[in-house]
Motif scaffolding. Structure first.
Motif, short mmCIF file in Angstrom:
data_model
loop_
_atom_site.label_atom_id
_atom_site.label_comp_id
_atom_site.label_asym_id
_atom_site.label_seq_id
_atom_site.Cartn_x
_atom_site.Cartn_y
_atom_site.Cartn_z
N VAL A 15 0.82 -1.22 0.00
CA VAL A 15 0.00 0.00 0.00
C VAL A 15 0.85 1.27 0.00
N ILE A 16 0.25 2.31 -0.54
CA ILE A 16 0.77 3.66 -0.41
C ILE A 16 0.14 4.25 0.85
N ALA A 17 0.89 5.05 1.61
CA ALA A 17 0.34 5.65 2.82
C ALA A 17 0.71 7.12 2.93
N LEU A 18 -0.19 7.86 3.52
CA LEU A 18 -0.03 9.30 3.71
C LEU A 18 -0.25 9.65 5.17
N VAL A 63 5.50 1.80 10.80
CA VAL A 63 4.68 2.94 11.16
C VAL A 63 3.22 2.49 11.28
N VAL A 64 2.52 3.12 12.19
CA VAL A 64 1.08 2.86 12.34
C VAL A 64 0.33 3.98 11.63
N VAL A 65 -0.57 3.63 10.72
CA VAL A 65 -1.36 4.66 10.01
C VAL A 65 -2.82 4.23 9.96
N PRO A 66 -3.73 5.21 9.84
CA PRO A 66 -5.14 4.85 9.66
C PRO A 66 -5.31 4.10 8.33
N ALA A 67 -6.09 3.06 8.34
CA ALA A 67 -6.26 2.26 7.12
C ALA A 67 -6.81 3.10 5.98
N ASN A 68 -7.66 4.10 6.30
CA ASN A 68 -8.24 4.90 5.22
C ASN A 68 -7.25 5.90 4.62
N ARG A 69 -6.06 5.95 5.17
CA ARG A 69 -5.00 6.74 4.54
C ARG A 69 -3.99 5.83 3.82
N THR A 70 -4.42 4.58 3.58
CA THR A 70 -3.58 3.68 2.78
C THR A 70 -4.33 3.33 1.50
N PHE A 71 -3.58 3.12 0.42
CA PHE A 71 -4.19 2.87 -0.89
C PHE A 71 -3.45 1.73 -1.56
N PRO A 72 -4.16 0.65 -1.89
CA PRO A 72 -3.49 -0.52 -2.49
C PRO A 72 -2.75 -0.14 -3.77
N MET A 73 -1.54 -0.65 -3.89
CA MET A 73 -0.70 -0.34 -5.06
C MET A 73 -1.01 -1.30 -6.20
N PRO A 74 -1.03 -0.80 -7.42
CA PRO A 74 -1.13 -1.71 -8.56
C PRO A 74 0.08 -2.66 -8.57
N GLU A 75 -0.14 -3.86 -9.08
CA GLU A 75 0.93 -4.87 -9.06
C GLU A 75 2.21 -4.39 -9.73
N MET A 104 -7.18 9.70 -5.21
CA MET A 104 -6.19 8.63 -5.33
C MET A 104 -6.69 7.53 -6.27
N MET A 105 -7.97 7.22 -6.19
CA MET A 105 -8.54 6.21 -7.08
C MET A 105 -8.32 6.61 -8.54
#
Lengths: 429, 429
Positions: free
Chosen positions: B135-138, B148-160, B342-343
């Motif tokens: 995932v990408i995270a902000l 690092v601990v981040v909120p899940a809604n600030r993570t975005f699955p990366m394309p393969e 992000m989408m």
């Protein structure tokens, strides 16, 4: 500053200016008068011309209906002569009357920025217009008269099904609404818009254009008596600004605020609009109606409006993630932009997606009543002025005021003696 | 203000904060740790964590590489634990180092706003992420560390097909470019855009996004050595701001100016950008790079930038028919907007329409060199930081400075003793 003492040379209506400077490329010989054979015929006849002239700043009595008999103008290349059938009244003329519209030349000046009618003659080089064409026309001033010379590229052919009243109601209000929503802002599906004076000409144009985009929420302020009409027109949430705090009302419905605020008021309402914006939202200020209170220039209202005028640093804007925009159709000189926007609007009209709402029509004699109606915000939609003389039985009962002499332009030898036959009754309150 | 004396309690990195407040709904029992069975296993092992910590404002020596051994954090509902593989360096960290980035907590604070990696554990209620996801995270800060601990809604699955370096390069630069061009401004076919620092991370993102719209002209300022690269990337007119007046150069090509000016510089360049706008154009100020000159806070540069900061009344904006906008990703808190943008960006990446350009990758040990490269505008594209330790043979020749002790958080009984094994070499000039 009162303009009543200003010499008339530079404020003559368009027709009167023409003879001063015969264009070298357009002599009087009929065979050279270009695109239209009818133009030559027209030149033979003197043209009677009723015009609404602002003679000084102040109340309604400063606007005089002057009926002149003019020599036919010689058209310059690219110009057309238009017989005006209907004109639009705008807030700019209310400001202009009080000396608050800086784009209006000093009095005496013929008012009017939009109208429509039938082309009576075409100058050289006019290829895409012909005598008999029904067109909408725009100019900075001078449209409130029976016959007017305008550049052909400021005329736009009317769809067949469009009435003259609709044609006169369209350009200023719909160009303003269109350019703000789609050129300056970025109206897209799902967004929300706040428009003040939602029952006015621009308000109704904004509402109709918002409806051309799916899922747009429109908040519109107007007095309660107009709510039913504007709801039917497409305002999602009408708000009575006279009895309620519109900021609170909007926050109740949409706690995060709105995406686009269109502000014709100025002063403290601009700050309120800015605060109401969602992040990435746009505030577009396009007027200062709060300046106008009574019939004459009100220094206190002006000072208050200017004092409260929003001024922001870019640092503040960055922290807020907001945009502040200014819009004023009068300062736009990009003919291409006018042309492309009018094309889109006329296309939307033909598709039945927009249709100017005519509030009322007044003959030139009744200009004071027309302006009063707008000033007092009684109108729902556009107030139209008709150059055609009112029939005797329709005329107001009160006696006309004494005839006023109009200065004769001595540099115009071919010009007929001008005769004022009538003038508007002052209705100042 | 120097933050070096500030107590550490509120500036602890995310991991150190976790044990302070065990969430009532997430006790230690493994069966209750939610979405991921692996989370329980992870909690058993101590986590070594290399982190780049800003210890005070000033030169590069204020950023220390601290290698700590932490007790495993207890995730709150909605959080995920991420093993970071790559991080992005942004201008905000250059500002932050000098005490000029107000969104950064006072030192000591772990830097870093973006990164990407692999999820190692999920807290309760996390349904759409699982252990092993790339995932990408902000986040506002704290991303420059190994775990690092981040909120899940600030993570975005990366394309393969996306590398970790690309993933780390994407969020801040492309979200900034995307929101400015398509949410705030109104980029459409036929429009023109000016972007300063066109070879930087945002500059390249802007250029690529402009290319997704037909017939957009991009003016980009950059030093001459970068022109070939940015031309290939899509800048229509590269302009060497070091040897030429960019205003003059643009006017030569487009006398009427441009539709959209994106200004990361501030100060007098903002006024120039405003003047360059076409009617209905939009100026978006999104930085104040002119504030940053040397390695330390430069009061003269700041004063000059602030003094020249554009401030306009709405009356002026109306006469100009222009929009002034501020943009700052750090102040946006609308998760929906982040998510939807992000989408769209990830979709554009999959379609091959955007691709982050990696300028260079530096290990955490080399953070000073990385920042220097960006500060001196040597980069073309994104500068990436890698948490992974540099191999012995790659290490800089100079001796590391003495080990620095890090304050122990006394409220965190489960926390392992932290040990600093290495720190960055100061490269201040």
């Amino acid at each position: 500053m009162s303009g009543e003492e200003t010499p008339t040379q530079q404020q003559q209506p368009e027709q009167e200016k023409q003879p001063d400077e015969p264009p070298p490329s357009a002599p009087e010989a009929p065979q050279e008068s270009g695109a239209s054979p009818a133009a030559a015929a027209e030149e033979e006849k003197p043209l009677p011309c009723r015009a609404l002239v602002l003679t000084g700043y102040g109340g309604y009595d400063k606007i005089k209906l002057q009926v002149k008999t003019l020599s036919p103008p010689q058209l310059k290349p690219g110009e057309v002569l238009l017989r005006v059938k209907a004109c639009g009244l705008n807030f700019a003329e209310l400001l202009g009357k009080q000396g608050l519209y800086e784009l209006l030349p000093a009095p005496p000046v013929t008012l009017g920025m939009e109208g429509c009618g039938v082309i009576e003659a075409c100058g050289e080089d006019v290829k895409d217009r012909k005598v008999g064409d029904r067109v909408i026309a725009l100019d900075r001033s001078g449209m409130w008269q029976e016959v007017v010379v305008v550049p052909a590229n400021r005329t736009f052919p009317m769809p067949e099904e469009m009435s003259f009243e609709e044609g006169a109601a369209l350009p200023i209000n719909y160009l303003t609404a269109y350019m703000m929503l789609f050129e300056m802002a970025n109206l897209r599906p799902g967004k929300s818009v706040l428009i003040h004076m939602a029952a006015g000409g621009v308000g109704i144009a904004v509402t109709q254009l918002c409806k051309t985009v799916p899922d747009v929420t429109v908040f519109g302020t107007a007095s309660a008596s107009k709510h039913e009409t504007i709801s039917q027109g497409g305002v999602t949430h009408p708000i009575d600004y006279r009895t309620k705090d519109y900021v609170e009302e909007i926050r109740k419905i949409s706690p995060k605020g709105v995406n686009i605020v269109l502000d014709p008021l100025g002063g403290s309402d601009t700050q309120k609009g800015f605060n109401l914006l969602k992040p990435l939202g746009q505030l577009i200020v396009f007027g200062a109606a709060n300046c106008v209170t009574g019939q004459k220039k009100n220094l206190l209202a002006m000072a208050k409006t200017w004092y409260n005028q929003l001024s922001l640093s870019t640092m503040k804007l960055m922290q807020a993630n907001k945009a502040v925009c200014g819009f004023h159709l009068g300062y736009i000189q990009d003919e291409e932009l006018f042309g492309s926007s009018m094309m889109k609007l006329l296309e939307l009209y033909k598709q039945g997606k927009i249709k100017p709402r005519i509030d009322s029509c007044y003959h030139f004699e009744e200009v004071a009543e027309a302006m009063k109606r707008m000033h007092e915000r009684q109108n729902i939609g556009k107030v139209i002025l008709l150059p055609e003389a009112k029939k005797e039985e329709e005329k107001p009962k009160s006696n006309p005021e004494p005839v006023e002499n109009v200065e004769k332009n001595e540099d115009a030898p071919a010009q007929q003696k001008e005769e004022v036959t009538e003038e508007v009754k002052a209705e100042e309150n």
